[in-house]
Structure formats: structure tokens, C-alpha cells
Scaffold this active site. Structure first.
Site, short mmCIF file in Angstrom:
data_model
loop_
_atom_site.label_atom_id
_atom_site.label_comp_id
_atom_site.label_asym_id
_atom_site.label_seq_id
_atom_site.Cartn_x
_atom_site.Cartn_y
_atom_site.Cartn_z
N GLU A 170 0.83 -1.21 0.00
CA GLU A 170 0.00 0.00 0.00
C GLU A 170 0.86 1.26 0.00
O GLU A 170 0.50 2.27 -0.60
CB GLU A 170 -0.97 0.00 1.19
CG GLU A 170 -2.06 -1.05 1.07
CD GLU A 170 -2.99 -0.87 -0.14
OE1 GLU A 170 -3.05 0.23 -0.71
OE2 GLU A 170 -3.66 -1.86 -0.51
N THR B 291 1.89 5.44 -7.39
CA THR B 291 2.64 4.61 -8.35
C THR B 291 1.75 3.48 -8.86
O THR B 291 1.01 2.88 -8.10
CB THR B 291 3.90 4.03 -7.66
OG1 THR B 291 4.59 5.11 -7.02
CG2 THR B 291 4.84 3.38 -8.64
N LEU C 240 11.82 4.12 -7.64
CA LEU C 240 10.37 4.09 -7.38
C LEU C 240 9.85 5.51 -7.11
O LEU C 240 8.66 5.77 -7.26
CB LEU C 240 10.10 3.16 -6.19
CG LEU C 240 8.74 2.52 -6.04
CD1 LEU C 240 8.26 1.86 -7.32
CD2 LEU C 240 8.78 1.48 -4.91
N TYR D 270 9.39 9.30 -4.87
CA TYR D 270 8.74 9.68 -3.60
C TYR D 270 9.41 8.97 -2.42
O TYR D 270 8.80 8.15 -1.72
CB TYR D 270 7.24 9.37 -3.62
CG TYR D 270 6.50 10.07 -4.73
CD1 TYR D 270 6.12 11.42 -4.60
CD2 TYR D 270 6.20 9.42 -5.92
CE1 TYR D 270 5.45 12.07 -5.62
CE2 TYR D 270 5.53 10.07 -6.94
CZ TYR D 270 5.16 11.39 -6.79
OH TYR D 270 4.50 12.02 -7.79
N TYR E 114 -5.23 6.88 4.88
CA TYR E 114 -5.27 5.91 3.79
C TYR E 114 -4.62 4.59 4.22
O TYR E 114 -5.22 3.51 4.11
CB TYR E 114 -4.57 6.48 2.55
CG TYR E 114 -4.41 5.44 1.46
CD1 TYR E 114 -5.43 5.22 0.56
CD2 TYR E 114 -3.27 4.65 1.38
CE1 TYR E 114 -5.33 4.23 -0.40
CE2 TYR E 114 -3.14 3.67 0.43
CZ TYR E 114 -4.16 3.47 -0.47
OH TYR E 114 -4.05 2.48 -1.41
N ASP F 244 -8.86 6.66 -1.87
CA ASP F 244 -7.76 7.23 -2.66
C ASP F 244 -8.36 7.89 -3.90
O ASP F 244 -9.59 8.03 -4.00
CB ASP F 244 -6.73 6.14 -3.03
CG ASP F 244 -7.28 5.11 -4.00
OD1 ASP F 244 -8.50 5.14 -4.31
OD2 ASP F 244 -6.50 4.28 -4.49
N CYS G 164 -13.56 2.33 -14.25
CA CYS G 164 -14.03 3.70 -14.04
C CYS G 164 -12.81 4.63 -14.09
O CYS G 164 -12.46 5.29 -13.13
CB CYS G 164 -14.76 3.79 -12.70
SG CYS G 164 -15.74 5.27 -12.48
N CYS H 185 -18.95 -1.99 -16.76
CA CYS H 185 -19.01 -1.64 -15.34
C CYS H 185 -20.12 -2.41 -14.62
O CYS H 185 -21.28 -2.37 -15.03
CB CYS H 185 -19.23 -0.15 -15.17
SG CYS H 185 -19.31 0.32 -13.43
#
Ligand code: ADE
Length: 368
Positions: free
Chosen positions: A50, A56, A93, A95, A133, A151, A204, A214
Site C-alpha cells: 500500500e 505509483t 520508485l 517519492y 489511507y 484514494d 471507471c 461496469c
């Protein structure tokens, strides 16, 4: 204009059974096979995945996740590693604050929770780097807690289901969280959270949503009103400022002079060829000139690298400097924004955290 909360939440409540049923049936058939989706779920793998998945894409994360879990199979393994080495495993990666926070969080779990990842939202929230989160994701997916994960993907799904146009307004975050919490079932809330994220990632989607595929299209206000392409309204972002920089690639034999960034700030704790703001300060211009094998002015830039970050664009001119055999810049002052300098071979670099900007600069200099 925001809609009053009450009626929208009442709508969410009345549609929740249909949405849950359809979404979960779709997810059972369409869930991607991902390495952290084990049965039973491993809280450590959920945490790592997570954190990696914030900002990413799944396809980028998967190989990093495999390598990271081989190196740090449990929370204790990460807690006992040096930060430099962890940043090395995170290299590319982006961040990097996430890696520092995960490392600090792992150490906290070892110190305060006897190396067992806590299973309540309050305890999870007490860990450094774990916010709403991540606590909801670990809590629901690994421990079955009824905490909604919200998110960007989930917010888009909700905005369309209830035709909420005001995604950009701060007040709408709260509304989206309350709707997400209302939709969340008591049974297997983690599965429902993952299904919402999966729907946002696969069906979506931001551009042209695939409404025909959907599972919840019958419950979707945006589709009923023909607004699926205009909800959410596009972000009104100011153009990112452009920052002009010079990266000095100073080489001596098979080694390159690398600087370790200050802990806080851009690329904190990572290694890269020293980067200076343009125009370069005379003190540092002299410093670079003195390192050169051949006397005289600094050479012209051989390339320019454009590096796009979330809030700014870096235009980095790449300067290649051949250093004197006895040049020893490690003694004395280090350039602004750095805490240390070291000569590194390609092998040394692989063992340390280097940013993707560093790798692009080195490549532009013909070194990688
Ligand atoms: N994006 C972030 N976390 C996710 C998850 N657990 N499943 C699907 N997409 C995600």
C-alpha cells in the site's frame, strides 16, 4: 456548489446493497493476481504494497515489491536495516519520503509493539508515516476492520456514482469519505475496498470510463445523466514552475563524485551528482573549477535533462568534469543541500539510494 450531506448519504445507504453485490461479484471474477494478495493476507505485505502503490502504478510496483520482500521479508528485517540500504532498494520508485516513513514505522513497530503490526486503526495511526489511507488499507485488508479506503480511484468512482461534480473542493473529501464508509459492508470490508480501487483502476478510469463493462452502471448517476466524461471536472492546475539547475558529473578514473542529499527536502538522503541552482554561485563555480584536471573555465553543458515532478519541472544542464588525480573534495565544505560527498564506482552506486534524476543525469553523461 456542494450538495447537502444528508440526502446523498441516504441515497448511498439505499443503493449500498445493490452496489456491494454487483461490485463484489465483478471483483471475484476480475481481480488482478497480485503478489500481495495472498490467502491469508500478510499484514507486512499489505503495508509494503500500500505504501508503494501510493502515487505509483501497479505494474511499476510489482517488481519492486518482489525484490523488497525478498530483502525485508518481515517488519524486523526492515527495522534492522540501515536507511541508506533501504533507499537503495527503493531507488527508481520515486517519492523517497515513503521509504523513510516505512523504515521509521517498522522501527516503531519493533520498539513499541514487539514486532507485531498492530490491528486497530488508532494504533496504526500512531505509527510514523501511517495516515488515514494506509491505516484503513492495512486495517481493512489485513485485519477485517470496517474502515473505508479513500484514494483518487475511489473518489472518482464515488463522484460518478452520485454525480458529484465538486471533487476539487476540500469539503468534498469529507463527503466522499462518508459515502465510502456508508457503502462499506461489515463482512470482508477489505475486499470491498480493494474492489472499489480495482474498479477505478480498470473500468471507471479518468479518461474514457468503460461503462459498458461496469458492474455498477445501473446504480450510476453520472451514466444516467450522461455525465461520465465530465465528472470529475478536470483539475485546474497552474502550470508547474520550471527550475533551472546544473548537475556536475565529476569523474576520476572509474569513480564519480556523488553527494548525499540533506535528509529533509527533495530527494532527501539519496545520492546524486551534485546539483546546483542556475546561475551557479561563484563560490561553487570556483570549487568545481579547482577540481578540474585541465585549468580554465568550466566546460559547456553536454546535455539537458527535463525531469517532471508533481509540483515543478526541473531543467537540468549536465556538466562533465574530468577531475585531477589528487582532487579530494570530500575534505571541506559540501554544496548547499548536501550532507556528504563520496567517490563512487558503478558498483557503489548500486548499493546506495540513487534517484531517478541521478540515473538520468549519469546516463546523459554517458556513464550508465
Ligand atoms: N491501489 C492501491 N492499493 C490497491 C489495492 N489494494 N488494490 C487495488 N488497487 C490498489
Amino acid at each position: 456548489m456542494t450538495r447537502p450531506l444528508g440526502p446523498t448519504l441516504a441515497q448511498a445507504r439505499s443503493r449500498s446493497t445493490a452496489i456491494r453485490r454487483a461490485l463484489l461479484a465483478w471483483f471475484r471474477k476480475n481481480a488482478r493476481v497480485l503478489p500481495w494478495r495472498t490467502d491469508p493476507r500478510d499484514p507486512w505485505a499489505v503495508w509494503v504494497s500500500e505504501v508503494m502503490l501510493q502515487q505509483t502504478r501497479v505494474t511499476t510496483v510489482v517488481p519492486y515489491f518482489h525484490a523488497f520482500m525478498l530483502r525485508y521479508p518481515d517488519v524486523k528485517a526492515l527495522a534492522s536495516a540501515e536507511l541508506d540500504e533501504v533507499l537503495g532498494a527503493w531507488s527508481g520508485l520515486g517519492y523517497y519520503r515513503r521509504a523513510r516513513a516505512l523504515h521509521a514505522g517498522a522501527r516503531d513497530v519493533v520498539d513499541r509493539f514487539e514486532a507485531t503490526i498492530p490491528s486497530t486503526i488508532d494504533e496504526l495511526l500512531s505509527l510514523p508515516g501511517v495516515g488515514d489511507y494506509t491505516s484503513a488499507a492495512i486495517g481493512s485488508i489485513a485485519f477485517g476492520l470496517r474502515a473505508a479506503v479513500v484514494d483518487g480511484n475511489v473518489r472518482r468512482v464515488i463522484a460518478r456514482l452520485f454525480a458529484l461534480r465538486s471533487q476539487q473542493e476540500a469539503s468534498s473529501v469529507d463527503l466522499h469519505k462518508q459515502i465510502a464508509q456508508t457503502l462499506l459492508p461489515a463482512r470482508a470490508p477489505g475486499t470491498f475496498n480493494e474492489a472499489m480501487m480495482e474498479l477505478g483502476a480498470l473500468v471507471c478510469t479518468p479518461g474514457q470510463p468503460r461503462c459498458e463493462a461496469c458492474p455498477v452502471r445501473a446504480s450510476c448517476d453520472a451514466r444516467r445523466l450522461g455525465l461520465q466524461d465530465s465528472i470529475p471536472a478536470p483539475l485546474k492546475r497552474d502550470a508547474s514552475p520550471v527550475v533551472r539547475l546544473i548537475a556536475a558529473v565529476v569523474s576520476r578514473g572509474d569513480a564519480v563524485l556523488m553527494g548525499k542529499r540533506d535528509r529533509d527536502g527533495l530527494f532527501g538522503g539519496m545520492w546524486d551528482p551534485p546539483v546546483f541552482e542556475q546561475p551557479i554561485d561563484p563560490t561553487w563555480r570556483r570549487w568545481l573549477t579547482k577540481l578540474r584536471a585541465s585549468p580554465g573555465r568550466l566546460p559547456a553543458a553536454i546535455a539537458s535533462v527535463r525531469h517532471v515532478l508533481t509540483h515543478r519541472v526541473l531543467e537540468v544542464d549536465v556538466l562533465c568534469i574530468e577531475a585531477r588525480g589528487d582532487a579530494n573534495p570530500q575534505e571541506g565544505a559540501v554544496p548547499p543541500g548536501y550532507q556528504a560527498l563520496r567517490w563512487m564506482t558503478a558498483g557503489d552506486m548500486r548499493r546506495c539510494g540513487t534517484s531517478s534524476l541521478a540515473r538520468r543525469v549519469l546516463q546523459a553523461a554517458g556513464l550508465k
